[in-house]
Design a protein around this motif. Structure first.
Motif, PDB file in Angstrom:
ATOM      1  N   ASN A  21       0.858  -1.155   0.111  1.00  0.00           N
ATOM      2  CA  ASN A  21      -0.041   0.081  -0.174  1.00  0.00           C
ATOM      3  C   ASN A  21       0.780   1.515  -0.043  1.00  0.00           C
ATOM      4  N   TRP A  22       0.401   2.350  -0.239  1.00  0.00           N
ATOM      5  CA  TRP A  22       1.066   3.639  -0.373  1.00  0.00           C
ATOM      6  C   TRP A  22       1.820   4.131   0.557  1.00  0.00           C
ATOM      7  N   VAL A  23       1.044   3.983   1.855  1.00  0.00           N
ATOM      8  CA  VAL A  23       1.487   4.405   3.104  1.00  0.00           C
ATOM      9  C   VAL A  23       2.914   3.834   3.307  1.00  0.00           C
ATOM     10  N   ASP A  24       2.953   2.355   3.314  1.00  0.00           N
ATOM     11  CA  ASP A  24       4.173   1.446   3.688  1.00  0.00           C
ATOM     12  C   ASP A  24       5.286   1.768   2.648  1.00  0.00           C
ATOM     13  N   ARG A  25       4.924   2.083   1.491  1.00  0.00           N
ATOM     14  CA  ARG A  25       5.968   2.363   0.392  1.00  0.00           C
ATOM     15  C   ARG A  25       6.261   3.711   0.122  1.00  0.00           C
ATOM     16  N   HIS A  26       5.538   4.663   0.266  1.00  0.00           N
ATOM     17  CA  HIS A  26       5.977   5.980  -0.149  1.00  0.00           C
ATOM     18  C   HIS A  26       5.660   7.063   0.750  1.00  0.00           C
ATOM     19  N   ALA A  27       4.859   6.837   2.178  1.00  0.00           N
ATOM     20  CA  ALA A  27       4.792   8.120   3.093  1.00  0.00           C
ATOM     21  C   ALA A  27       6.168   7.926   3.756  1.00  0.00           C
ATOM     22  N   PRO A  28       6.552   9.346   4.482  1.00  0.00           N
ATOM     23  CA  PRO A  28       7.487   9.327   5.138  1.00  0.00           C
ATOM     24  C   PRO A  28       7.517   8.681   6.459  1.00  0.00           C
ATOM     25  N   GLU A  29       8.490   7.990   7.030  1.00  0.00           N
ATOM     26  CA  GLU A  29       8.543   7.003   8.048  1.00  0.00           C
ATOM     27  C   GLU A  29       7.705   7.324   9.159  1.00  0.00           C
ATOM     28  N   SER A  30       8.078   8.983   9.752  1.00  0.00           N
ATOM     29  CA  SER A  30       7.480   9.356  10.765  1.00  0.00           C
ATOM     30  C   SER A  30       5.979   9.765  10.518  1.00  0.00           C
ATOM     31  N   TRP A  31       5.335   9.718   9.473  1.00  0.00           N
ATOM     32  CA  TRP A  31       4.001   9.872   9.084  1.00  0.00           C
ATOM     33  C   TRP A  31       3.299   8.754   9.515  1.00  0.00           C
ATOM     34  N   ARG A  32       3.910   7.518   8.969  1.00  0.00           N
ATOM     35  CA  ARG A  32       3.210   6.218   8.749  1.00  0.00           C
ATOM     36  C   ARG A  32       2.310   5.881   9.908  1.00  0.00           C
ATOM     37  N   PRO A  33       2.728   5.798  11.307  1.00  0.00           N
ATOM     38  CA  PRO A  33       1.752   5.194  12.273  1.00  0.00           C
ATOM     39  C   PRO A  33       0.385   6.164  12.371  1.00  0.00           C
ATOM     40  N   TRP A  34       0.412   7.609  12.092  1.00  0.00           N
ATOM     41  CA  TRP A  34      -0.730   8.474  12.126  1.00  0.00           C
ATOM     42  C   TRP A  34      -1.560   8.194  10.644  1.00  0.00           C
ATOM     43  N   LEU A  35      -0.791   7.966   9.559  1.00  0.00           N
ATOM     44  CA  LEU A  35      -1.750   7.701   8.476  1.00  0.00           C
ATOM     45  C   LEU A  35      -2.406   6.349   8.557  1.00  0.00           C
ATOM     46  N   ARG A  36      -1.447   5.239   9.331  1.00  0.00           N
ATOM     47  CA  ARG A  36      -2.245   3.806   9.646  1.00  0.00           C
ATOM     48  C   ARG A  36      -3.383   4.172  10.769  1.00  0.00           C
ATOM     49  N   LEU A  37      -3.385   4.864  11.555  1.00  0.00           N
ATOM     50  CA  LEU A  37      -4.373   5.059  12.443  1.00  0.00           C
ATOM     51  C   LEU A  37      -5.728   5.474  11.935  1.00  0.00           C
ATOM     52  N   SER A  38      -5.563   6.396  10.912  1.00  0.00           N
ATOM     53  CA  SER A  38      -6.621   6.839   9.852  1.00  0.00           C
ATOM     54  C   SER A  38      -7.051   5.852   8.976  1.00  0.00           C
ATOM     55  N   ARG A  39      -6.505   4.656   8.984  1.00  0.00           N
ATOM     56  CA  ARG A  39      -6.688   3.791   7.624  1.00  0.00           C
ATOM     57  C   ARG A  39      -6.330   4.242   6.401  1.00  0.00           C
ATOM     58  N   ALA A  40      -5.602   5.289   6.193  1.00  0.00           N
ATOM     59  CA  ALA A  40      -5.107   5.534   4.932  1.00  0.00           C
ATOM     60  C   ALA A  40      -4.403   4.693   4.073  1.00  0.00           C
ATOM     61  N   ASP A  41      -3.717   3.506   4.868  1.00  0.00           N
ATOM     62  CA  ASP A  41      -3.315   2.365   3.989  1.00  0.00           C
ATOM     63  C   ASP A  41      -4.281   1.481   3.803  1.00  0.00           C
ATOM     64  N   ARG A  42      -5.566   1.570   3.986  1.00  0.00           N
ATOM     65  CA  ARG A  42      -6.671   0.889   3.535  1.00  0.00           C
ATOM     66  C   ARG A  42      -7.806   1.676   3.030  1.00  0.00           C
ATOM     67  N   PRO A  43      -7.805   2.151   1.880  1.00  0.00           N
ATOM     68  CA  PRO A  43      -8.875   2.940   1.530  1.00  0.00           C
ATOM     69  C   PRO A  43      -9.997   2.759   1.428  1.00  0.00           C
ATOM     70  N   ILE A  44     -10.533   1.581   1.342  1.00  0.00           N
ATOM     71  CA  ILE A  44     -11.755   0.881   0.889  1.00  0.00           C
ATOM     72  C   ILE A  44     -12.719   1.520   1.879  1.00  0.00           C
ATOM     73  N   GLY A  45     -12.599   2.006   3.239  1.00  0.00           N
ATOM     74  CA  GLY A  45     -13.461   2.567   4.087  1.00  0.00           C
ATOM     75  C   GLY A  45     -13.731   3.871   3.593  1.00  0.00           C
ATOM     76  N   THR A  46     -12.778   4.523   3.113  1.00  0.00           N
ATOM     77  CA  THR A  46     -13.058   6.059   2.629  1.00  0.00           C
ATOM     78  C   THR A  46     -13.905   5.890   1.518  1.00  0.00           C
ATOM     79  N   TRP A  47     -13.828   5.011   0.475  1.00  0.00           N
ATOM     80  CA  TRP A  47     -14.631   4.866  -0.373  1.00  0.00           C
ATOM     81  C   TRP A  47     -16.061   4.282  -0.133  1.00  0.00           C
ATOM     82  N   LEU A  48     -16.245   3.656   0.985  1.00  0.00           N
ATOM     83  CA  LEU A  48     -17.628   3.288   1.410  1.00  0.00           C
ATOM     84  C   LEU A  48     -18.332   4.483   2.012  1.00  0.00           C
ATOM     85  N   LEU A  49     -17.467   5.357   2.695  1.00  0.00           N
ATOM     86  CA  LEU A  49     -18.161   6.662   3.180  1.00  0.00           C
ATOM     87  C   LEU A  49     -18.262   7.496   2.141  1.00  0.00           C
TER      88      LEU A  49
END
Length: 318
Positions: A21-49
């Motif tokens: 996923n794009w978070v694990d591959r491209h996001a700055p390392e310091s941002w990754r825990p926060w983006l994972r907390l928001s499920r940015a690494d799993r965009p399906i939920g954003t689509w369903l909303l």
């Protein structure tokens, strides 16, 4: 309770995130825990909303007429879906942190794995909500009040699995609110058509989230978490067919309630037929004992919702 924290795997990714996923591959390392907390690494939920919001815009254009403002409403809903899905997931993980630590699929999430502190998660939650509110302010007073009202549903959802076998209903109430909000942003109020589409979205949510919940049915039984997957059990396919059918019928009724006629009516019905065929395809492949398959089917609901959104938009433009 599971107590291992900060394992190398937990630092790299979350267990149910798509590979590469794009978070694990491209996001700055310091941002990754926060983006994972928001499920940015799993965009399906954003689509369903987001997709119910776009259903609401399409229905509003059918009932009234398209304007250039609808383009901004669509973009604002997309930005809002990203932010508010992230806020909702953050709140969910704060509330469920003890449960998540005991479930194999969720113990690698940022809070139970120790990547993010609870205080940090609260601050991240507030930041996302504030940005979402700024976007909401551009959509008119009716949409603003509806957006504020939705926070109660978001707040309740994480606790639903503790007191009801139907937490998927509470998820549906929260995730499909955008139908009402987007309609109100265009027309300044609420009518029967978006209410019917809202009910259709709730039925659809029960359909796809029951499939999703079958991944955790065994762990949920051990820790006492309730879900429609556990409630329906071996009879799940029959229940899924019922809720899928209800979603199709309610969507068709919402199209009629919006006043669709002629080409617009046929385009809308074509989209709903495509939606129905996609749900039937999912049912034909559903196996409650195949966790990986359940996750794939859950993610496939982006396409079923997009079919409806696309054809409603075309119907609104003709």
């Amino acid at each position: 309770m599971h107590t291992d924290r900060q394992t190398p795997e937990a630092q790299r990714s979350v267990a149910d995130a798509p590979p590469d996923n794009w978070v694990d591959r491209h996001a700055p390392e310091s941002w990754r825990p926060w983006l994972r907390l928001s499920r940015a690494d799993r965009p399906i939920g954003t689509w369903l909303l987001l997709l119910p919001c776009w259903w609401g815009i399409g229905l509003a254009m059918i009932a009234d007429r398209p304007t250039w403002r609808d383009l901004w409403i669509a973009v604002a809903c997309a930005l809002g879906a990203i932010l508010m899905r992230g806020a909702g997931c953050t709140w969910n993980d704060i509330s469920d942190r003890d449960f998540d630590a005991q479930v194999s699929r969720t113990r690698s999430r940022p809070i139970p794995s120790g990547q993010v502190s609870v205080l940090g998660a609260y601050l991240w939650l507030v930041a996302q909500c504030l940005l979402g509110f700024v976007i909401l302010l551009t959509l008119g007073s009716a949409a603003i009040w509806l957006g504020v009202a939705s926070l109660a549903l978001v707040a309740i959802y994480p606790f639903a699995k503790r007191f009801t076998w139907w937490p998927q209903v509470f998820l549906g109430l929260a995730f499909n609110w955008g139908v009402l909000l987007a309609w109100a942003a265009h027309l300044g109020g609420i009518a029967l058509a978006p209410v019917l589409a809202y009910l259709a979205g709730i039925a659809w949510t029960i359909f796809y989230d029951t499939i999703y919940a079958h991944q955790d049915a065994e762990d949920d039984a051990l820790i006492g978490v309730k879900s429609t997957a556990r409630l329906f059990g071996a009879d799940s396919k029959r229940w899924l067919a019922r809720f899928g059918g209800a979603a199709v019928v309610l969507l068709a009724l919402s199209l009629l309630a919006a006043g669709a006629q002629g080409i617009a009516l046929w385009l809308g019905l074509a989209g709903i037929a495509g939606f129905a065929l996609h749900l039937l395809w999912q049912l034909s492949r559903f196996d409650m004992n195949d966790s990986a398959g359940c996750l794939r089917l859950f993610r496939a609901n982006r396409n079923s919702g997009l079919i409806v959104a696309l054809f409603l938009a075309l119907a609104g433009l003709v």
